[in-house]
Design an enzyme around this catalytic site. Structure first.
Site, PDB file in Angstrom:
ATOM      1  N   LYS A 191      -2.773  13.635   3.663  1.00  0.00           N
ATOM      2  CA  LYS A 191      -3.765  12.909   4.461  1.00  0.00           C
ATOM      3  C   LYS A 191      -3.060  12.113   5.549  1.00  0.00           C
ATOM      4  O   LYS A 191      -2.460  11.081   5.301  1.00  0.00           O
ATOM      5  CB  LYS A 191      -4.604  11.953   3.617  1.00  0.00           C
ATOM      6  N   GLY A 244       2.918   3.290   4.352  1.00  0.00           N
ATOM      7  CA  GLY A 244       1.924   2.494   5.065  1.00  0.00           C
ATOM      8  C   GLY A 244       2.122   1.029   4.750  1.00  0.00           C
ATOM      9  O   GLY A 244       3.216   0.607   4.370  1.00  0.00           O
ATOM     10  N   SER A 245       1.068   0.260   4.871  1.00  0.00           N
ATOM     11  CA  SER A 245       1.191  -1.190   4.718  1.00  0.00           C
ATOM     12  C   SER A 245       1.285  -1.582   3.246  1.00  0.00           C
ATOM     13  O   SER A 245       0.802  -0.872   2.362  1.00  0.00           O
ATOM     14  CB  SER A 245      -0.020  -1.873   5.342  1.00  0.00           C
ATOM     15  N   ARG A 247      -0.347  -3.970   1.907  1.00  0.00           N
ATOM     16  CA  ARG A 247      -1.710  -4.272   1.433  1.00  0.00           C
ATOM     17  C   ARG A 247      -2.357  -3.023   0.819  1.00  0.00           C
ATOM     18  O   ARG A 247      -2.883  -3.067  -0.292  1.00  0.00           O
ATOM     19  CB  ARG A 247      -2.558  -4.773   2.621  1.00  0.00           C
ATOM     20  N   GLU A 267       6.165   3.531   0.182  1.00  0.00           N
ATOM     21  CA  GLU A 267       7.067   3.073   1.256  1.00  0.00           C
ATOM     22  C   GLU A 267       6.232   2.149   2.116  1.00  0.00           C
ATOM     23  O   GLU A 267       5.327   2.610   2.809  1.00  0.00           O
ATOM     24  CB  GLU A 267       7.567   4.253   2.090  1.00  0.00           C
ATOM     25  N   CYS A 302       8.710   0.382  10.709  1.00  0.00           N
ATOM     26  CA  CYS A 302       8.751  -0.401   9.466  1.00  0.00           C
ATOM     27  C   CYS A 302      10.024  -1.226   9.384  1.00  0.00           C
ATOM     28  O   CYS A 302      10.024  -2.323   8.844  1.00  0.00           O
ATOM     29  CB  CYS A 302       8.624   0.531   8.267  1.00  0.00           C
ATOM     30  N   GLU A 401       4.284  -9.079   8.986  1.00  0.00           N
ATOM     31  CA  GLU A 401       4.667  -7.909   9.775  1.00  0.00           C
ATOM     32  C   GLU A 401       3.703  -7.772  10.946  1.00  0.00           C
ATOM     33  O   GLU A 401       2.494  -7.625  10.746  1.00  0.00           O
ATOM     34  CB  GLU A 401       4.601  -6.655   8.901  1.00  0.00           C
TER      35      GLU A 401
HETATM   36  P1  NAD Z   1      -2.057   1.534   6.496  1.00  0.00           P
HETATM   37  O1  NAD Z   1      -1.630   1.031   5.168  1.00  0.00           O
HETATM   38  O2  NAD Z   1      -3.187   0.869   7.160  1.00  0.00           O
HETATM   39  O3  NAD Z   1      -2.477   3.069   6.378  1.00  0.00           O
HETATM   40  C1  NAD Z   1      -1.591   4.049   5.875  1.00  0.00           C
HETATM   41  C2  NAD Z   1      -2.395   5.223   5.370  1.00  0.00           C
HETATM   42  O4  NAD Z   1      -3.190   4.791   4.274  1.00  0.00           O
HETATM   43  C3  NAD Z   1      -3.360   5.808   6.393  1.00  0.00           C
HETATM   44  O5  NAD Z   1      -3.381   7.207   6.262  1.00  0.00           O
HETATM   45  C4  NAD Z   1      -4.688   5.220   5.964  1.00  0.00           C
HETATM   46  O6  NAD Z   1      -5.807   6.012   6.325  1.00  0.00           O
HETATM   47  C5  NAD Z   1      -4.525   5.193   4.456  1.00  0.00           C
HETATM   48  N1  NAD Z   1      -5.421   4.260   3.764  1.00  0.00           N
HETATM   49  C6  NAD Z   1      -5.955   3.114   4.242  1.00  0.00           C
HETATM   50  N2  NAD Z   1      -6.753   2.555   3.313  1.00  0.00           N
HETATM   51  C7  NAD Z   1      -6.720   3.354   2.222  1.00  0.00           C
HETATM   52  C8  NAD Z   1      -7.337   3.321   0.935  1.00  0.00           C
HETATM   53  N3  NAD Z   1      -8.165   2.324   0.587  1.00  0.00           N
HETATM   54  N4  NAD Z   1      -7.066   4.312   0.068  1.00  0.00           N
HETATM   55  C9  NAD Z   1      -6.226   5.309   0.399  1.00  0.00           C
HETATM   56  N5  NAD Z   1      -5.633   5.409   1.605  1.00  0.00           N
HETATM   57  C10 NAD Z   1      -5.862   4.441   2.507  1.00  0.00           C
HETATM   58  O7  NAD Z   1      -0.749   1.547   7.392  1.00  0.00           O
HETATM   59  P2  NAD Z   1      -0.619   1.996   8.905  1.00  0.00           P
HETATM   60  O8  NAD Z   1      -1.206   0.910   9.747  1.00  0.00           O
HETATM   61  O9  NAD Z   1      -1.104   3.383   9.077  1.00  0.00           O
HETATM   62  O10 NAD Z   1       0.969   2.042   9.095  1.00  0.00           O
HETATM   63  C11 NAD Z   1       1.728   0.923   9.342  1.00  0.00           C
HETATM   64  C12 NAD Z   1       2.420   0.446   8.088  1.00  0.00           C
HETATM   65  O11 NAD Z   1       3.256   1.472   7.570  1.00  0.00           O
HETATM   66  C13 NAD Z   1       3.340  -0.735   8.345  1.00  0.00           C
HETATM   67  O12 NAD Z   1       3.150  -1.699   7.347  1.00  0.00           O
HETATM   68  C14 NAD Z   1       4.729  -0.114   8.252  1.00  0.00           C
HETATM   69  O13 NAD Z   1       5.749  -1.005   7.907  1.00  0.00           O
HETATM   70  C15 NAD Z   1       4.523   0.930   7.217  1.00  0.00           C
HETATM   71  N6  NAD Z   1       5.585   1.945   7.256  1.00  0.00           N
HETATM   72  C16 NAD Z   1       6.522   1.958   6.263  1.00  0.00           C
HETATM   73  C17 NAD Z   1       7.551   2.887   6.293  1.00  0.00           C
HETATM   74  C18 NAD Z   1       8.573   2.959   5.193  1.00  0.00           C
HETATM   75  O14 NAD Z   1       9.227   3.980   5.083  1.00  0.00           O
HETATM   76  N7  NAD Z   1       8.727   1.934   4.377  1.00  0.00           N
HETATM   77  C19 NAD Z   1       7.632   3.802   7.345  1.00  0.00           C
HETATM   78  C20 NAD Z   1       6.658   3.760   8.337  1.00  0.00           C
HETATM   79  C21 NAD Z   1       5.631   2.827   8.285  1.00  0.00           C
END
Ligand code: NAD
Length: 497
Positions: A191, A244-245, A247, A267, A302, A401
């Protein structure tokens, strides 16, 4: 580096045929609800495509197909050397379609075309190829048993993997997951972020062209709270991998607990310290690195070095160099090969970044450069790379962040103080250390609680080293052979001889 001009890229953009449908069991298909959402470009607000808005019904269908494909053995039981060959072909097809994929990435999320064509797409192909090349060279174990026993310790694919990825490096983050997930024989439902779904949708077809059987890689575009949640709660998903985040990462752990206790590997975010000691071997190099650590990819990284910790005795000579270095990172149209800072991914993200800049002012930090939205007349979402000095680590801009080009400068007086400040956030993803003293470098590297530490550089590394976070930056690791651990279960088989 691309040799095409901005006009060439624009012309190619006009001719692009963009696929926005989901990919299930080897075919493009509408969402079962027939719902779509508009995919707009942050470059200038242009409409790119209608994208399938998948939900629970699509998640069920994709997981059912992934499970059936896994159980059939058509991929999971294939000899590793054969999976290797097809995955290498998959990587080659990505490279053969590099221009198209780079253009999709840039139009979709606003990063400079020079970066998407020299970093993101080659890096994504390399992530697939590196793991593929390894997969027929990793051995299982024989336990040190008595002579009348044979103890086998084997790794087996987990089964159905759901991968949920972000928008900042859309294809690269996806391929850090796809490489080891597919190489170990799993079936995957990917996804992509609703903000950047286009390259994931495109490569699904390339996977089938490469000989990866239908149903092994499925792609479901859509929102997190609909299709993402459905996958995370699904009773037949064995492993959920996420970037992703923090949260949302925490939410996914709850979903796993509420459903089938699927393995969850996260991650997540970061607020990484970049520590410059007075004895740094090359202050100019440190200044250049501090600038790129916050400006590269519009700060939407990130591991962005978003907290610059500077030893007080060099502060006055060092900061002007950083300001100067950051001036070279000028936002511009991402389709221009000379551009080094593109557009933020969308209006929502731009407003988030601007609200943090406002918080910096309100908390009493001193603006050294940047601080404003620019190029508004283009219809795109551009923010100047920004530096705040006089930041204390308790301020919002030091703790949270931002995920944009906003650097917080914090001054320290001793190594102990630098380490305490470095560790004083919920995150633990990465850190930079600049010193000519090898003992100080090692001691500080050990004391900083972060998954990656860079000495006298920032953001080093390749596929050979694991990547991931301590604390609320996540668990598990992408890249390197350690990544295989997330996609396999260990089995002990005892044979009485
Ligand atoms: P996000 O957490 O908002 O979304 C990430 C993914 O999760 C998206 O595909 C989103 O649609 C999905 N998602 C959102 N709510 C969900 C739910 N309730 N259930 C299941 N899936 C859900 O993050 P973002 O804004 O897309 O990306 C930025 C974040 O990613 C930053 O915090 C960044 O630090 C992090 N990041 C981490 C790494 C790492 O390797 N540690 C690498 C890149 C980005």
């Amino acid at each position: 580096m691309t040799t095409l001009t901005r006009a060439d890229w624009e012309q190619r953009a006009q001719q692009l045929k963009i696929e926005g449908r989901a990919f299930i069991n080897g075919e493009y298909t509408q969402a079962s609800s027939a719902q779509t959402f508009d995919c707009l470009s942050p470059v200038d607000g242009r409409f790119l495509a209608k994208v399938a808005s998948c939900d629970l019904a699509d998640a069920n269908l994709a997981v059912e197909n992934a499970r059936a494909t896994f159980a059939s053995g058509v991929w999971s039981a294939l000899a590793p050397a054969k999976r290797k060959a097809r995955l290498i072909r998959f990587a080659e097809l990505m490279r053969a379609n590099l221009e198209e994929l780079a253009l999709l990435e840039t139009l979709d999320m606003g990063k400079p075309i020079g970066d998407s064509s020299s970093i993101d797409i080659p890096g994504a192909a390399n992530a697939i190829q590196w793991t593929a090349e390894a997969i027929d060279k990793v051995y299982d174990e024989v336990a040190p048993t008595p002579h009348d026993q044979l103890g086998l310790v084997t790794r087996e694919p987990v089964g159905v993997v759901a991968a949920i990825v972000p928008w900042n490096f859309p294809l690269l983050m996806a391929c850090w997951k796809l490489g080891p997930a597919l190489a170990t024989g799993n079936s995957v439902v990917l996804k992509p972020s609703e903000k950047s779904p286009l390259t994931a949708i495109r490569i699904a077809q390339l996977a089938v062209e490469a000989g990866i059987p239908a149903g092994v890689l499925n792609v479901l575009p859509g929102y997190g709270h609909t299709v993402g949640k459905a996958l995370a709660l699904h009773m037949d998903v064995d492993t959920l991998v996420f970037t992703g985040s923090s949260r949302i990462a925490k939410q996914l752990m709850i979903y796993a607990g509420e459903s089938n206790m699927k393995r969850v590997w996260l991650e997540a975010g970061g607020k990484s310290p970049n520590i410059v000691f007075a004895d740094a071997p090359d202050l100019e190099a440190a200044a250049q690195a501090a600038a790129s650590a916050i400006a590269f990819n519009q700060g939407e990284v990130c591991t962005a070095g978003s907290r610059l910790l500077v030893e007080r005795s060099i502060r006055d000579q060092f900061l002007p160099r950083v300001v100067e270095a950051l001036k070279a990172w000028k936002p511009g149209n991402p389709l221009d090969p000379a551009t080094t800072v593109g557009a933020l991914v969308d209006t929502q993200q731009m407003n988030t970044v601007l609200s943090y800049i406002e918080a910096g002012h309100q908390d009493g930090a001193t603006l050294l450069t940047g601080g404003k939205r620019i190029l508004e007349e283009t219809g795109g979402t551009y923010v100047e790379p920004t530096i705040f000095d006089g930041v204390t680590n308790a301020m919002k801009i030091a703790q949270e962040e931002i995920f944009g080009p906003v650097l917080s400068v914090i001054t320290f007086d001793s190594a102990e103080e630098a380490i305490a400040i470095a560790n004083d956030t919920p995150y633990g993803l990465a850190a930079g250390i600049w010193t000519a003293d090898i003992s100080k470098a090692h001691k500080t590297a050990r004391a900083v609680r972060a998954g990656s530490v860079w000495v006298n550089q920032y953001d080093g590394g390749d596929m050979t080293a694991p990547f991931g976070g301590f604390k609320q930056s996540g668990n598990g690791r992408d890249k390197s052979l350690h990544a295989l651990e997330k996609y396999t279960e260990l089995k002990a088989t005892w044979v009485k001889l």
